[in-house]
Scaffold this active site. Structure first.
Site: not given
Length: 556
Positions: A94, A158, A189, A215-216, A218
Site C-alpha cells: 500500500g 501486492r 511482508d 514503509k507503512t 500503520d
C-alpha cells in the site's frame, strides 16, 4: 526542469499542480552529516532473530547471523570506488507518503557518489520484476515527484515473489538488466519477501544485492534500529486534522457521537498517535483489549458507561476512536477468525451452512450472535496473506448498534436519560497519499541515500535504517539492519512461514502510558485539540510524531 503547464515525460500533468505542490517540488532536503562527506561502513556483532532463531537460520542459511552495519565519517569517499552501478527499485504494498523521496534519494546518491550509474524503476510492484516491466529513471522523469505524495511514479502492487517459478522470473530479470542491486520499498511482508529474494540470489551466486526500506503508515514495522516506518507521521497528521474537524462539529451541534475507525489492521499505533494529538473522549486500543481478554460486551459496556456519565453532565456528544483491527484483538473473535481462516484455507463456504459444523461450539455461538452484515464481512475473500480483510468489517457501525441496544436497556432501567445519535466514519485511504510532512520528506530522502550506500558497499539482506530522529537532521545516524534479525515464523494459509515480526503497541511503553494517564480526564471533560492541516513552514512544521518523541524520551 520547470513546471510550465505541459505534460512531463513521466506522465504527470504539470498544469494541475497546486501552488503548494509547486512549492514542494523545490523544497530543499537536508541530509545527515555522515552522508555529506567521506564515510565508511562498519559492521556490528552477529545478529539473531526476533523469534524462532533456529527456524529462521534454516530458512536463510546464506544470510542468517550477518551483522547490521553503520555509516561512520572519515572513511574513503565512495566516489573513489570508481564503479558505476545498475540498480533497480520497486514499490511494494500500500501507498505511504514519502515513497517518491526514497526513490529520489537513491537516484541522487548514485548521481553524486557513483557517477554513470543507472536506476531502473519496476512498474506495478513486484509483478514488474517478474514481468521485466521497467522504466529507466532520469532527472526529468523524477523531478515532478519530488516531495509529492502517492506512488504513481512507478506505481505499486501486492504481488509476491514466492514460488519457484516466480523466483526464476526475478532471476531472469536481474540477469537481463545486469543489476548490481535492488531496493524494495515496502512493509513487513514486502521486506520479508526482499529477504527471501536476497537469500535466493546469494544462493545462486548472482551478484544482485537486495536492500529494503521501511514503509507503512500503520507504524508496525519498527524496532530499536528502525525507529519508525515512513508515512506514519504524515498519515497521522492528516487523520488528526480530520478528527479535529469532527470534534468541532460534535461540539457545535451537541448531539452526535462520532465513531471514527482508523487504519491499522494489526496494530493500534495510528489510533494511539491520533488520540495523543486530538484528545478524544474514548479511544479503544486493540492491544489493551487483547491483554485484558475483553469481550465485545466489555468493550460495549466501557463505551456505554462513559456516554452515560457524559449525559449526566449534559453532554450528548463525543468522539470515539477505534482501530481498524479491533475485532481481531478481541480473544473470542480472534479464536473465531482463526477457525474461519483454517476452514476457508481448505474449503468453500457452502450455502447450506454445513461448514459451520467445523467451528467449535463457542465460536459458532459468537458467529450466530453477530449481526448478519458482520457475518458476511467475516466470510469475505481473504487478503493475499490469508487474513480476514478487516478493513471491510465495519466495526464502528457494529459498535454503534450494540451501544444503542445497551442504552435502550439502561433507559428502561432508568440508568440513562440522554439522547444518543451515532455517526460512523472510516479514515483510511485519505491518509495514504497526502503530501509528505517535512519529517517524512527528509526521512525518506535519507533512507534512499542510505540504501544507495549499502548497495555500493556490497551489502544485501539489510533494511535501510536512519536513527537518532529526535535530534537535528545533521545528527541522524545512517546504516542497515539485518532483515533476518527482525523475523519470526507465523502461520499463514495453514503453513508456517517467515515474516518480519509486527511491532505492536507496548502497554508499558511511554506513548501508551502517557495516553492512559490522561484518558479519564478526556472522557468527561472536553479537552479537544484541532491540530489543523499539515504545516510545511513556520511553527510546528518540523515536529515529529508524539509517539516517536515519547519513545525516544523527548518531552515537550
Amino acid at each position: 526542469m520547470a513546471i510550465n503547464g505541459t505534460v512531463t515525460s513521466s506522465g504527470r500533468l504539470a498544469s494541475v499542480y497546486s501552488d503548494v505542490q509547486i512549492s514542494r517540488l523545490n523544497h530543499p532536503l537536508p541530509l545527515p552529516a555522515v552522508l555529506k562527506s567521506s564515510f565508511k561502513l562498519v559492521d556490528g556483532p552477529p545478529s539473531s532473530a526476533a523469534g524462532s532463531p533456529e527456524e529462521i537460520a534454516k530458512l536463510f542459511p546464506s544470510l542468517f547471523g550477518q551483522p547490521s552495519a553503520s555509516l561512520v565519517p572519515n572513511g574513503a569517499d565512495p566516489t573513489e570506488l570508481g564503479e558505476s552501478l545498475k540498480i533497480g527499485v520497486v514499490l511494494s504494498g500500500g501507498q505511504a507518503p514519502g515513497g517518491h523521496n526514497v526513490i529520489s534519494g537513491i537516484f541522487d546518491y548514485l548521481q553524486d557518489r557513483a557517477k554513470g550509474s543507472t536506476l531502473y524503476g519496476f512498474r506495478g510492484g513486484p509483478a514488474g520484476i517478474m514481468k521485466c516491466k521497467y522504466v529507466e529513471l532520469t532527472p526529468e522523469f523524477i523531478y515532478p515527484y519530488r516531495n509529492q505524495g502517492g506512488f504513481d511514479m512507478i506505481c505499486s502492487g501486492r504481488d509476491k515473489i514466492e514460488t519457484p517459478e516466480q523466483f526464476k522470473q526475478a532471476e531472469e530479470t536481474v540477469l537481463k538488466l545486469n543489476l548490481d542491486g535492488l531496493v524494495v520499498i515496502g512493509g513487513d511482508d514486502s521486506n520479508t519477501n526482499a529477504c527471501l529474494l536476497a537469500e535466493y540470489l546469494r544462493s545462486k551466486n548472482i551478484k544482485t544485492r537486495v536492500i529494503g526500506c521501511p514503509k507503512t503508515i500503520d507504524g508496525d514495522l519498527k524496532c530499536k534500529e528502525v525507529p519508525t516506518s515512513f508515512g506514519f507521521d504524515t498519515a497521522c497528521k492528516i487523520y488528526s486534522e480530520m478528527i479535529g474537524n469532527v470534534m468541532t462539529d460534535a461540539r457545535s451541534t451537541g448531539k452526535y457521537y462520532h465513531f471514527v475507525r482508523l487504519m491499522g489492521r494489526a496494530a493500534s499505533h495510528i489510533t494511539l498517535e491520533c488520540a495523543l494529538q486530538t484528545h478524544p473522549n474514548i479511544t479503544i486500543i486493540g492491544e489493551e483489549v487483547s491483554a485484558k481478554k475483553q469481550t465485545l460486551k466489555n468493550v460495549t459496556d466501557y463505551i456505554t458507561d462513559i456516554i452515560c456519565k457524559r449525559a449526566e453532565l449534559g453532554y450528548n456528544y463525543g468522539v470515539i476512536l477505534i482501530p481498524e483491527g479491533l475485532i481481531d484483538f478481541i480473544p473470542e473473535v480472534q479464536t473465531l477468525i482463526s477457525e474461519l481462516n483454517e476452514i476457508l484455507a481448505h474449503d468453500v463456504v457452502d450455502q447450506d451452512g454445513q461448514w459451520k459444523k467445523k467451528l467449535t461450539q463457542q465460536s459458532l455461538i459468537l458467529f450466530e450472535f453477530l449481526p448478519q452484515a458482520i457475518q458476511e464481512q467475516l466470510l469475505l475473500e481473504r487478503d493475499p496473506h490469508g487474513n480476514v480483510q478487516v478493513a471491510k468489517i465495519e466495526t464502528e457501525k457494529m459498535l454503534i448498534s450494540m451501544v444503542e441496544t445497551e442504552l435502550e436497556k439502561r433507559k428502561l432501567e432508568r440508568k440513562y436519560a440522554g439522547n444518543f445519535k451515532g455517526q460512523s466514519h472510516f479514515f483510511g485511504y485519505e491518509g495514504r497519499c497526502g503530501l509528505p510532512t517535512n519529517f517524512d520528506s527528509t526521512y525518506c530522502y535519507a533512507l534512499g541515500f542510505g540504501a544507495g550506500a549499502l548497495l555500493q558497499y556490497g551489502k544485501t539482506g539489510l533494511i535501510s535504517s536512519v536513527g537518532n530522529l529526535a535530534a537535528p537532521v545533521e545528527e541522524w545516524s545512517v546504516g542497515g539492519t539485518a532483515l533476518t534479525s527482525l523475523m519470526d515464523v507465523e502461520r499463514r494459509h495453514g503453513k508456517f512461514k517467515p515474516v518480519i515480526k509486527k511491532a505492536m503497541v507496548e502497554l508499558d511503553g511511554a506513548p501508551f502510558l502517557e495516553f492512559a494517564s490522561r484518558r479519564d480526564e478526556w472522557a468527561i471533560k472536553n479537552r479537544y485539540i484541532s491540530p489543523g492541516p499539515i504545516q510545511f513552514i513556520g511553527d510546528g512544521s518540523n515536529a515529529i510524531s508524539l509517539t516517536l518523541r515519547l519513545e525516544l524520551g523527548v518531552h515537550a
